[in-house]
Design an enzyme around this catalytic site. Sequence first.
Site, PDB file in Angstrom:
ATOM      1  N   HIS A  83       0.902  -1.214   0.116  1.00  0.00           N
ATOM      2  CA  HIS A  83       0.005  -0.062  -0.067  1.00  0.00           C
ATOM      3  C   HIS A  83       0.921   1.306  -0.155  1.00  0.00           C
ATOM      4  O   HIS A  83       2.209   1.335   0.143  1.00  0.00           O
ATOM      5  CB  HIS A  83      -1.001   0.200   1.223  1.00  0.00           C
ATOM      6  CG  HIS A  83      -0.546   0.097   2.454  1.00  0.00           C
ATOM      7  ND1 HIS A  83       0.240  -1.330   3.121  1.00  0.00           N
ATOM      8  CD2 HIS A  83      -0.095   1.000   3.265  1.00  0.00           C
ATOM      9  CE1 HIS A  83       0.558  -0.885   4.279  1.00  0.00           C
ATOM     10  NE2 HIS A  83       0.454   0.152   4.399  1.00  0.00           N
ATOM     11  N   HIS A  85       1.325   3.685   1.957  1.00  0.00           N
ATOM     12  CA  HIS A  85       2.222   4.365   2.945  1.00  0.00           C
ATOM     13  C   HIS A  85       3.644   4.726   2.982  1.00  0.00           C
ATOM     14  O   HIS A  85       4.230   3.815   2.310  1.00  0.00           O
ATOM     15  CB  HIS A  85       1.901   3.733   4.487  1.00  0.00           C
ATOM     16  CG  HIS A  85       0.504   4.040   5.108  1.00  0.00           C
ATOM     17  ND1 HIS A  85       0.097   3.477   6.168  1.00  0.00           N
ATOM     18  CD2 HIS A  85      -0.080   5.311   5.050  1.00  0.00           C
ATOM     19  CE1 HIS A  85      -1.118   4.175   6.708  1.00  0.00           C
ATOM     20  NE2 HIS A  85      -1.306   5.163   5.989  1.00  0.00           N
ATOM     21  N   ASP A  87       6.218   4.216   4.611  1.00  0.00           N
ATOM     22  CA  ASP A  87       6.885   3.109   5.163  1.00  0.00           C
ATOM     23  C   ASP A  87       7.140   1.907   4.106  1.00  0.00           C
ATOM     24  O   ASP A  87       7.530   0.937   4.503  1.00  0.00           O
ATOM     25  CB  ASP A  87       6.875   2.882   6.678  1.00  0.00           C
ATOM     26  CG  ASP A  87       5.117   2.488   6.788  1.00  0.00           C
ATOM     27  OD1 ASP A  87       4.390   2.801   5.840  1.00  0.00           O
ATOM     28  OD2 ASP A  87       5.110   1.670   7.857  1.00  0.00           O
ATOM     29  N   HIS A  88       6.061   1.872   3.210  1.00  0.00           N
ATOM     30  CA  HIS A  88       6.055   0.853   2.482  1.00  0.00           C
ATOM     31  C   HIS A  88       6.411   1.161   0.965  1.00  0.00           C
ATOM     32  O   HIS A  88       6.704   0.271   0.352  1.00  0.00           O
ATOM     33  CB  HIS A  88       4.442   0.293   2.415  1.00  0.00           C
ATOM     34  CG  HIS A  88       4.383  -0.507   3.724  1.00  0.00           C
ATOM     35  ND1 HIS A  88       4.284  -1.785   3.939  1.00  0.00           N
ATOM     36  CD2 HIS A  88       4.058   0.025   4.894  1.00  0.00           C
ATOM     37  CE1 HIS A  88       3.660  -2.025   5.061  1.00  0.00           C
ATOM     38  NE2 HIS A  88       3.548  -0.902   5.643  1.00  0.00           N
ATOM     39  N   HIS A 172      -6.847  -1.353   6.220  1.00  0.00           N
ATOM     40  CA  HIS A 172      -5.700  -0.526   6.508  1.00  0.00           C
ATOM     41  C   HIS A 172      -5.896   0.915   5.893  1.00  0.00           C
ATOM     42  O   HIS A 172      -6.304   1.969   6.702  1.00  0.00           O
ATOM     43  CB  HIS A 172      -4.434  -1.182   6.301  1.00  0.00           C
ATOM     44  CG  HIS A 172      -3.407  -0.540   6.834  1.00  0.00           C
ATOM     45  ND1 HIS A 172      -3.054  -0.196   8.258  1.00  0.00           N
ATOM     46  CD2 HIS A 172      -2.237   0.055   6.122  1.00  0.00           C
ATOM     47  CE1 HIS A 172      -2.047   0.553   8.465  1.00  0.00           C
ATOM     48  NE2 HIS A 172      -1.364   0.545   7.241  1.00  0.00           N
ATOM     49  N   ASP A 193       0.279  -4.236   5.819  1.00  0.00           N
ATOM     50  CA  ASP A 193      -0.453  -3.918   7.061  1.00  0.00           C
ATOM     51  C   ASP A 193      -1.930  -4.264   6.708  1.00  0.00           C
ATOM     52  O   ASP A 193      -2.059  -4.036   5.460  1.00  0.00           O
ATOM     53  CB  ASP A 193      -0.331  -2.486   7.539  1.00  0.00           C
ATOM     54  CG  ASP A 193       1.059  -2.140   8.075  1.00  0.00           C
ATOM     55  OD1 ASP A 193       1.909  -3.128   8.161  1.00  0.00           O
ATOM     56  OD2 ASP A 193       1.523  -0.909   8.144  1.00  0.00           O
ATOM     57  N   GLU A 218       2.330  -8.806   9.560  1.00  0.00           N
ATOM     58  CA  GLU A 218       2.888  -8.153  10.406  1.00  0.00           C
ATOM     59  C   GLU A 218       2.386  -8.378  11.844  1.00  0.00           C
ATOM     60  O   GLU A 218       1.218  -9.121  12.054  1.00  0.00           O
ATOM     61  CB  GLU A 218       2.232  -6.626   9.907  1.00  0.00           C
ATOM     62  CG  GLU A 218       0.829  -6.771  10.171  1.00  0.00           C
ATOM     63  CD  GLU A 218       0.190  -5.487  10.659  1.00  0.00           C
ATOM     64  OE1 GLU A 218       1.082  -4.763  11.423  1.00  0.00           O
ATOM     65  OE2 GLU A 218      -0.582  -5.138  10.577  1.00  0.00           O
ATOM     66  N   HIS A 429       7.915  -7.542  11.832  1.00  0.00           N
ATOM     67  CA  HIS A 429       7.210  -6.177  12.050  1.00  0.00           C
ATOM     68  C   HIS A 429       6.568  -6.043  13.387  1.00  0.00           C
ATOM     69  O   HIS A 429       5.519  -5.831  13.804  1.00  0.00           O
ATOM     70  CB  HIS A 429       6.231  -5.984  11.157  1.00  0.00           C
ATOM     71  CG  HIS A 429       5.885  -4.330  10.971  1.00  0.00           C
ATOM     72  ND1 HIS A 429       5.805  -3.479  11.705  1.00  0.00           N
ATOM     73  CD2 HIS A 429       5.926  -3.994   9.696  1.00  0.00           C
ATOM     74  CE1 HIS A 429       5.575  -2.110  10.962  1.00  0.00           C
ATOM     75  NE2 HIS A 429       5.654  -2.447   9.823  1.00  0.00           N
TER      76      HIS A 429
END
Lengths: 615, 971
Positions: A83, A85, A87-88, A172, A193, A218, A429
């Site tokens: 996705h 975000h 951090d991804h 999410h 996530d 995760e 994670h």
Amino acid sequence: MYNKANYNVKIASHAKENLESFYRYIQNLKGGTHQCAKLVDNSAIFTEMMSRQWMKVQAIDGLHFNLPLQDVWITDESTSESHFHLDHCGALPYMTEMVGYDGPIYMTHPTKAICPILLEDYRKITVDKKGETNFFTSQMIKDCMKKVVAVNLHQTVQVDDELEIKAYYAGHVLGAAMFFIKAGSESVVYTGDYNMTPDRHLGAAWIDKCRPDILITESTYATTIRDSKRCRERDFLKKVHETIENGGKVLIPVFALGRAQELCILLETFWERMNLKAPIYFSMGLTEKANHYYKLFITWTNQKIRKTFVQRNMFEFKHIKAFDRSYADNPGPMVVFATPGMLHAGQSLQIFKKWAGNEKNMVIVPGYCVQGTVGHKILNGTRKLEMEGRQTLEVKMQVEYMSFSAHADAKGIMELIRQAEPRNVLLVHGEAKKMAFLKQKIEQEFSISCHMPANGETVTLVTNPNIPVDISLGLLKREVSLGPLPDPKKPKVMHGTLIIKEGSLRLVSPEQALKELGLTEHHLRFTCSVTIQDSHKDQETLNRIYSHLKSILKDYSIQHLPDGSVMVESILIKISAPSEDQGTKVILVSWSYQDEELGSYLTTLLRKGLPQSTT
Amino acid sequence: MAAHLKKRVYEEFSKVVQQQLEEVPSKKLRLTKPSKSAALHIDLCKATTSTDALQYLLQFARKPVEAESVEGVVRILLEHYYKENDKSVRLKIVSLLGLLSQTPGFVPDCIVEDVINLLQNEKSHQVLSQLLDTLLVIGSRLQENLPLRLRLIEIACKRLTDTSHGVRSKCLQMIGCLGSVEKLSTKEAESLAAKDVQKIIGEYFNDQDPRVRTAAIKAMLQLHERGMKLHQTNYSQACKLLTDDFEQVRSEAVQLIWVLSQLYPESIVPIPSSSEEIRLVDDAFGKICHTISDTSWVVRVQAAKLLGSMQQVSSEFLVQTLDKNLMSDLRRKRTAHERAKELYSSGEFSSGRKWGDDAPKEELNTDAVNLIDSGACGAFVHGLEDEMYEVRISAVESLCALAQSSPSFAEKCLDFLVDMFNDEIEEVRLQSIHSLRKISNHITLREDQLDTVLAVLEDSSRDIREALHELLCYTNVSTKDCIRLALVDLLKNLTKYPTDKNSIWKCLKFLGGRHPTLVLPLVPELLSTHPFFDTPEPDMDDPAYIAVLVLIFNAAKSCPTMTALFSDHTFRHYAYLRDSLSHLVPELRLPGRKMAAMSDYSTLAPVEDSSQQFLRQSLERLYTIHLLDPQGAQELLDFTIRDLQRLGVLQSELAGMADFSATYLRCQLLLMKALQEKLWNVAAPLYLKQNAVVYGASKEILEETYKMEFMYAGLENTQVAKVHHMRLQAMALQLILTACTSRGIEPLLGASEKFLHEVDVFQRCFSSELPHMRNCFIDKVLELMPRLAASKPSDLVKILQAALRQSSFLHLTLPDQIHRASAIIIEPTGESDNPLKFTSGLVVALDIDATLEHVQDPQTTVKVQVVYPDGQVQMIHPKPSDFRNPGPGRHRLITQVYLSHTAWTEPCQIELRLLLAYSSSRSKASALGAATKQTWSDSVENLVPPENTIEGTIPFSKPVKVFIMPKPARR
């Protein structure tokens, strides 16, 4: 959230190292040696799946690059993003443009749409505000996005002959997906996530019984079971409503995407329901742009929004308007969503400073705040804040904390495992201690193996690959006609000969195998003598055996042959030469090796002796 | 028989073939009554390719076939079947056979053999399964024929080993539908089919094809529905199917488990992996609870629905369904519900103002945490948080059903239901409010819970608010603060939505009546009285003040000490309100005032009985009417009508019956009077005056019969027939009148034809009632009917005259309950003096709120009529969605009508009323009912339902006047 945010700060100083290791890793890949790369972050995970010797699927999680950016899926051939975000997907342009990865990249449609906006925003902040050099450029983002292939939910994409991927809905954030990756007969589900409880704008994650070899999930909330979201929402709405009724202003510091939309929908519907008039504002810029995409991807939202969008698109807010700096001084009640979420800088902090003095006002922090930020301080009860320039700010406004998190809790994780029915689970994670708890629970309740590899640790898993065997149609039909209809759930026993010749496996009937190999058939017969005590004549004894067997083995054909022997199917029973002792008889039992089972059963039966004569 | 039929068939089309030979087929064909079978045969012969044949068959399928020609059609189809190579055509033929054998009036046993024969040689699996389907249809038509059924089952059992899933599923379906439920005699039991059908079906629970598995479970359920007792052995198999990969199978399996749990609730089953044993119903409950977190929402809905009906489950399992252990970082955390309760019981009531307020405290033993819910644990918690609202609604319904039977569970689920008040879907909110109302006799609301409930009062949806008011009517609260809270919020509601006035007053009436002791300490505060000072007298027209008074007066009814706290003006206001809002304000025992006649309602019950008796007696009195002379008969009718009317006024329960019979008798009286007029039948249009009387009478009778037919709910066919009969008489009267007055034969011709048609219709519709109508008008007319149809209008008139005079009075028998449709317009009240101003030529919307009682199908029948002062009349059709159904027999119409007019010089009143529209065609359709039901409807395309034309309207509410003022447009 907690632990993630913590290392968010910690990792920042290691950015250079991360980059280097990442680069080295990519180099390794390109070079074709599938060496395990040592990555810095604790959630890094590296799996190797041996499948047919040539296929390797590598999963990497945790490529930290200034911001936590991980969950990049790398296989030999492709990368799929779970996705948008940061951090991804934050490292994506870096990977494709600066490092030189040139395989396909798979994303869901909403992720593909929103990702470039975020990346651009991220680039601006890093380059323009922090003055970072050696960063990707706008052009690079564009080029990178051109390489992205968009996939739909549940669409199976054949990457090449062996590898296929399939996306599942993950909740999410908008467009978040879990990826099912299959190479040959082996498969992995990587969750990214996900959220198992539906919220106001998204549905719950869902996966079918795909039974992967490994489920990589995760485990942020490995040791938490959350309360019903309804209490949380009700609390939130009640607080906002009360403040508005008393003429106060409500400030909600949020990050641009994800929770902001959920809270917007929540307030919008509440305003609609309760017929409220006070204005709601959200900060312009990122949120506004993102809302545009939320409007477009209605199919990715929850049931309510999907069903009502024909009448009205829920994201076309009636009560929520764009915020202007000057509105903060307007009299009367209002609600403002402002970025960033931790009150450490920017618009939210400015508004906070303006409103902090009035006890009628309220600030609601909907997520975690990192230590050192204003948000963290006020949540911990600090009432006097020191601002720059030796000013102090007295906080009279009410401070509330609400936890709105879109990660699966322990129950949710278990639920997903139950749905997917994997053979092995891999936890990533999360904190080691919490993961240990979850690992124990998973092993206990599903009795499947569960792993929680540390950084750089390689986990080797044994899979049961399918080995295709050719079978002649004649044999198959013959075997099928014997028993009841085949059941896919149960293995079926059949007779045949397996021939492994020139790399091919074939299952043929024994006769044909003999023919092919040019061998003659040998017969093997077992003969066994049983001594029993019986004082009757030979013929009498045989009669008794006959009737005894007849009474026990009802389903078998038992014949009394004229030559003085008994046949049970193909097993021969007769009395051998008369012994000296009148009381004991020696009985010969003879059977071929195919009837081994029945034969040995009969001998044991006869050894027990005959029942006392009924006559 | 068959030979004979065959012959007839050949006759039929041999005729046609002959005509073909004459080479003028089209023309001749039109002359003979076209035979379906013949036409089909020609078509099929003409068809050169299979596609053509298929086309013809499809066309053929669109038209229904009469029962007489079915046999012939079947023969032709079968003949074609043998010739046909294409399997799609064969498939269609077989499906047509199935359809044809459903034709009412056709007995399909003659084609069974043929179909079974077809089965032998068929190779295609699709056609095979269609053939089995046809056999199934035939078999279910011939349920009585046991040998045939056994034979069919035997066939099905044989085909069970087929490789195609379709055939296997159909076989299972056949076994399920036809399997013998009864005990068989020994002779029949020997055959294969008499084997245990449950065992046969049970074997296919493990079939490799999910569709077959589904069919097997469905067949099992079918057996259950047909009354066979399922074996308990199926239970373990069904439990295994719960983990099936396919949702259809799981969904059916859940049902099967439910059925078995209802059949064997008390038997004991072992718990796997332990030595313990539990009751089967508990085990099944646990299993169904488990499926509430299934991946497929269809299964979840199914499970959530079924849970509600498992009343026998032990309470410990029930309580578990609401259990959810929270934890955070491995420490036990209390739920928000628990915290709220604790705060409440400890007395401090501050909500968590700082972060970490809800921090978890207690350490958890890691072994004790059960993450995967085993059994019933947390099932409803999951169900209520589900993504799909269908699941949530079913969960709410089930929760309510279970709570109704278990007070302790009701107490526990309260928090969860209250939480549902904030659901995002209005339907769910409404459902949970209704559910809470249903269980409210078990529970007492705490202050914090009430607070949450009351927050919903601000909802913009009227339905939600009114549901909540209704809930508050039945709620018990614990403290006086709760009462105050409720009152404050209701008043807030009143100021925000003034239209809720009535509903809020009603709500406060019950709230006060329920909690007199809690209201008592609040009285001085509410009335704002002061021990020393006089306070100003509040405004009597303020709805909020009235609301407060309603609360207090109702509380005071059972709390005599309260009146001492009233000030003078309160007494005055009481007198006023007692008069103006008597349904909200009860009679109070005021000091120094005599209680008005103590006509206690408790004495009413016996009165009811006697009044019913009276009604019956009055009607019985009329049985002797034919003995009396005309004068006496009229008098008898006269005073019976008067009695009945009076009874209707006095006894509201019997008003419907009394009014109905009074109207009927009045019609009879009018008819009698009209026939009495000796002069009118003498001759000639000279007696105009007399004619006017008769004409008026016949017209009135007609009108009244329409009212009788359409305004009363609960009529049986007998009464409807009598009403129609009365109408027929009135029509006859009119016909005779026409004959007397008009010159020339033309108008008479039309009128008499129409009358004959009516008689015909009557005969068809009420053929079952005719035997009860001996010696009356229709009886006489029908006797002469063959002559009538042929005779000239003048003769007809003469016959009718005689029949009318000789006919005897048809006595009325009443069903148990008749209700008269009525409507009350609540809004607008018509009291406002301020005209509604709007610019002429534009429209203004007027809100209408009305309650309708005993109206059947209001969506199509109820209309709004607007009459303007200039006589202009408009009829407005409200939308179907404007009608709500708050209770049985009650409807509520909340709609807007648009008014418009050209400019007026001064405000004027318009009249609004509600009309009941009727059309006699509709009534006939309903009377004919099942007979005309289209069995072919699935193959008939776009069969337009008969146009619902409005024949006439009956006003059934008091008109309300509204002041409006269209202003001229400003230039």
